[in-house]
Motif scaffolding. Structure first.
Motif, PDB file in Angstrom:
ATOM      1  N   ASN A  55       0.739  -1.418  -0.705  1.00 23.71           N
ATOM      2  CA  ASN A  55      -0.031   0.242  -0.329  1.00 23.71           C
ATOM      3  C   ASN A  55       1.391   1.367   0.052  1.00 23.71           C
ATOM      4  O   ASN A  55       0.192   2.320  -0.082  1.00 23.71           O
ATOM      5  CB  ASN A  55      -1.172  -0.083   1.171  1.00 23.71           C
ATOM      6  CG  ASN A  55      -0.217  -0.244   2.333  1.00 23.71           C
ATOM      7  OD1 ASN A  55       1.326   0.553   2.406  1.00 23.71           O
ATOM      8  ND2 ASN A  55      -0.851  -0.527   3.839  1.00 23.71           N
ATOM      9  N   ASN A  57       2.944   2.530   2.343  1.00 24.01           N
ATOM     10  CA  ASN A  57       3.081   2.675   3.324  1.00 24.01           C
ATOM     11  C   ASN A  57       4.052   2.668   4.011  1.00 24.01           C
ATOM     12  O   ASN A  57       4.679   3.230   5.229  1.00 24.01           O
ATOM     13  CB  ASN A  57       1.808   2.688   5.042  1.00 24.01           C
ATOM     14  CG  ASN A  57       0.591   2.614   4.048  1.00 24.01           C
ATOM     15  OD1 ASN A  57       0.359   3.741   3.399  1.00 24.01           O
ATOM     16  ND2 ASN A  57      -0.407   2.048   4.374  1.00 24.01           N
ATOM     17  N   PRO A  84       4.569   7.127   6.992  1.00 22.35           N
ATOM     18  CA  PRO A  84       3.241   7.508   7.156  1.00 22.35           C
ATOM     19  C   PRO A  84       3.281   8.255   8.476  1.00 22.35           C
ATOM     20  O   PRO A  84       4.432   8.220   9.048  1.00 22.35           O
ATOM     21  CB  PRO A  84       3.058   6.017   7.388  1.00 22.35           C
ATOM     22  CG  PRO A  84       4.419   5.271   7.964  1.00 22.35           C
ATOM     23  CD  PRO A  84       5.314   6.169   6.649  1.00 22.35           C
ATOM     24  N   LYS A 205       0.164  10.660   3.739  1.00 23.23           N
ATOM     25  CA  LYS A 205      -0.789   9.788   2.686  1.00 23.23           C
ATOM     26  C   LYS A 205      -1.603   9.081   3.882  1.00 23.23           C
ATOM     27  O   LYS A 205      -2.757   8.396   3.552  1.00 23.23           O
ATOM     28  CB  LYS A 205      -0.123   8.696   1.826  1.00 23.23           C
ATOM     29  CG  LYS A 205      -0.696   8.489   1.038  1.00 23.23           C
ATOM     30  CD  LYS A 205       0.556   7.254   0.043  1.00 23.23           C
ATOM     31  CE  LYS A 205       1.529   6.692   0.050  1.00 23.23           C
ATOM     32  NZ  LYS A 205       2.134   6.072  -0.912  1.00 23.23           N
ATOM     33  N   LYS A 206      -1.147   8.473   4.794  1.00 24.71           N
ATOM     34  CA  LYS A 206      -2.049   7.593   5.604  1.00 24.71           C
ATOM     35  C   LYS A 206      -1.198   7.598   6.994  1.00 24.71           C
ATOM     36  O   LYS A 206      -0.034   8.063   7.618  1.00 24.71           O
ATOM     37  CB  LYS A 206      -0.947   6.046   4.778  1.00 24.71           C
ATOM     38  CG  LYS A 206      -1.791   5.028   5.780  1.00 24.71           C
ATOM     39  CD  LYS A 206      -3.011   4.808   5.636  1.00 24.71           C
ATOM     40  CE  LYS A 206      -3.809   3.984   6.227  1.00 24.71           C
ATOM     41  NZ  LYS A 206      -4.900   3.563   5.860  1.00 24.71           N
ATOM     42  N   GLY A 276      -9.540   6.485   6.064  1.00 20.08           N
ATOM     43  CA  GLY A 276      -8.373   6.070   6.056  1.00 20.08           C
ATOM     44  C   GLY A 276      -7.620   5.781   7.167  1.00 20.08           C
ATOM     45  O   GLY A 276      -6.258   5.909   6.972  1.00 20.08           O
TER      46      GLY A 276
END
Length: 403
Positions: A55, A57, A84, A205-206, A276
């Motif tokens: 993904n 991450n 992350p 992003k995460k 998310g």
């Protein structure tokens, strides 16, 4: 801070984290990198759950190859890095002041030691922030939690290589250590709702939440329940001289006991997941009777482990440290490494774990997974996933070492 330093040293030695310092780059394209010496992974099967994490991450920070005399190559190929976020939500209720088996200090203090061990290993690959609950100004013990430390980039791995905390990790730990002693209840649902805007507003992003608690969510004063969900009954307490048991519900409106606030807590975690944000759940001693509820939170947070216990159930300091390191490896480390550009000559590329060359191999080493990406396979992936590797460096200019 003396207690914390002692606890940290004991934890660090116990885990045996291999933190090797980097040295610098010098050899011509006709020379070869130093002979590979296998690095033993400290985890068991740690790579199996991470190698398939595609993904994006776990992109890895690269060290500065220009200062490492043991590495061979004249050009560094940077990895794409979008670290992350880790948001720690630490239970600061009264029971977290109780001792934790395994070493000195309270459950709260040892939670901080475990966070420090984790961030020594993977902190340079993440950004992190923290909150505690209930809030510090807490008249009735049930005020929702509050942010304690803002989102901050992890320190350079050079500090961990020297066996030291970097300034950012030090700042996080000092902020969490220098709080009033643990006090109050466990308003998990309300705290997740209170912290949700902060968590969802983080850049990057995460984001992952790490929820560390030693008991059931409570503090929902409007909630009514039977004896099966009444905390005083579950924990066999006394109320007004009466035993809280199957024959007497201590959560009746007249008594005003505390019900397990499971549904609201699960809904708060589920809403984070819909946005998310995955939530890891760590259940410390005192939470054993609420395992099914903590499982629900782990499932809602998309982090449930295989088997009957989906959350991280820990009974002592060793298990706590290992749980945090496992979470850190899943979040921060991937065996897939995207590169920022295509190597000029794929046969003149070598990959290093710290100052050791990793041979190219389809079975145990690294291989190209695309023009601009490599992947680590076999025991090499396990080594990386264990968290024992500080720097991953990709250099071009010397013939590729092949297993």
């Amino acid at each position: 801070m003396l207690w914390f330093e002692a606890v940290f040293r004991q934890s660090w030695v116990m885990l045996g984290i291999a933190l090797s310092a980097s040295a610098g780059l010098s050899c011509s394209s006709r020379e070869h990198p130093p002979v590979f010496e296998p690095i033993a992974a400290s985890g068991s099967g740690g790579g199996s759950g991470v190698a398939g994490d595609d993904n994006g991450n776990g992109n890895l920070d690269l060290g500065d190859a220009s200062s490492n005399a043991g590495l061979c190559g004249d050009q560094q190929i940077p990895a794409i890095s979008d670290p992350p976020n880790l948001y720690f939500i630490v239970d600061h209720s009264g029971s977290m002041g109780d001792p934790l088996p395994g070493r000195p200090g309270s459950k709260y203090e040892n939670a901080l030691a475990a966070i420090s061990v984790m961030l020594r290993a993977v902190g340079h690959r993440v950004r992190y922030a923290a909150g505690v609950y209930p809030a510090l100004l807490n008249g009735d013990g049930c005020v929702p939690g509050m942010p304690i430390f803002p989102l901050t980039a992890g320190d350079s791995p050079k500090y961990a290589a020297m066996g030291e905390n970097g300034p950012n990790l030090d700042a996080l730990l000092k902020r969490l250590v220098n709080l009033p002693k643990p006090n109050g209840g466990t308003p998990t649902a309300a705290s997740l709702r209170e912290l949700e805007p902060t968590i969802l507003g983080l850049e990057g992003k995460k984001t992952y939440v790490v929820l560390m608690t030693d008991g059931a969510p409570n503090c929902n004063k409007a909630l009514r329940c039977g004896v099966d969900a009444c905390i005083p009954n579950i924990e066999h307490e006394m109320s007004s001289g009466l035993a809280c048991d199957d024959n007497f519900n201590c959560c009746t409106p007249q008594i005003g006991g505390q019900c397990v606030d499971a549904d609201a807590s699960e809904a708060a975690v589920a809403d984070l997941e819909k946005a998310g944000v995955d939530t890891f759940v760590v259940g410390m001693p005192g939470s054993e009777a609420y395992g099914s509820m903590l499982n629900r939170l782990a499932i809602a947070g998309n982090t449930a482990r295989p088997g009957n216990t989906g959350y991280y159930a820990v009974s002592d300091t060793d298990e706590l440290d290992l749980a945090l390191r496992s979470i850190g490896a899943q979040v921060a480390i991937s065996c897939e490494l995207p590169l920022s550009k295509t190597p000029d000559n794929p046969e003149l590329v070598n990959v290093y774990f710290d100052d050791r060359v990793v041979p190219k191999s389809d079975a145990d080493g690294w291989r190209y997974s695309g023009e601009n990406s490599i992947e680590f396979v076999g025991a090499t992936c396990d080594t990386l996933s264990s968290g024992d590797v500080l720097n991953v460096q990709v250099l071009s200019g010397c013939p590729t070492v092949v297993r």
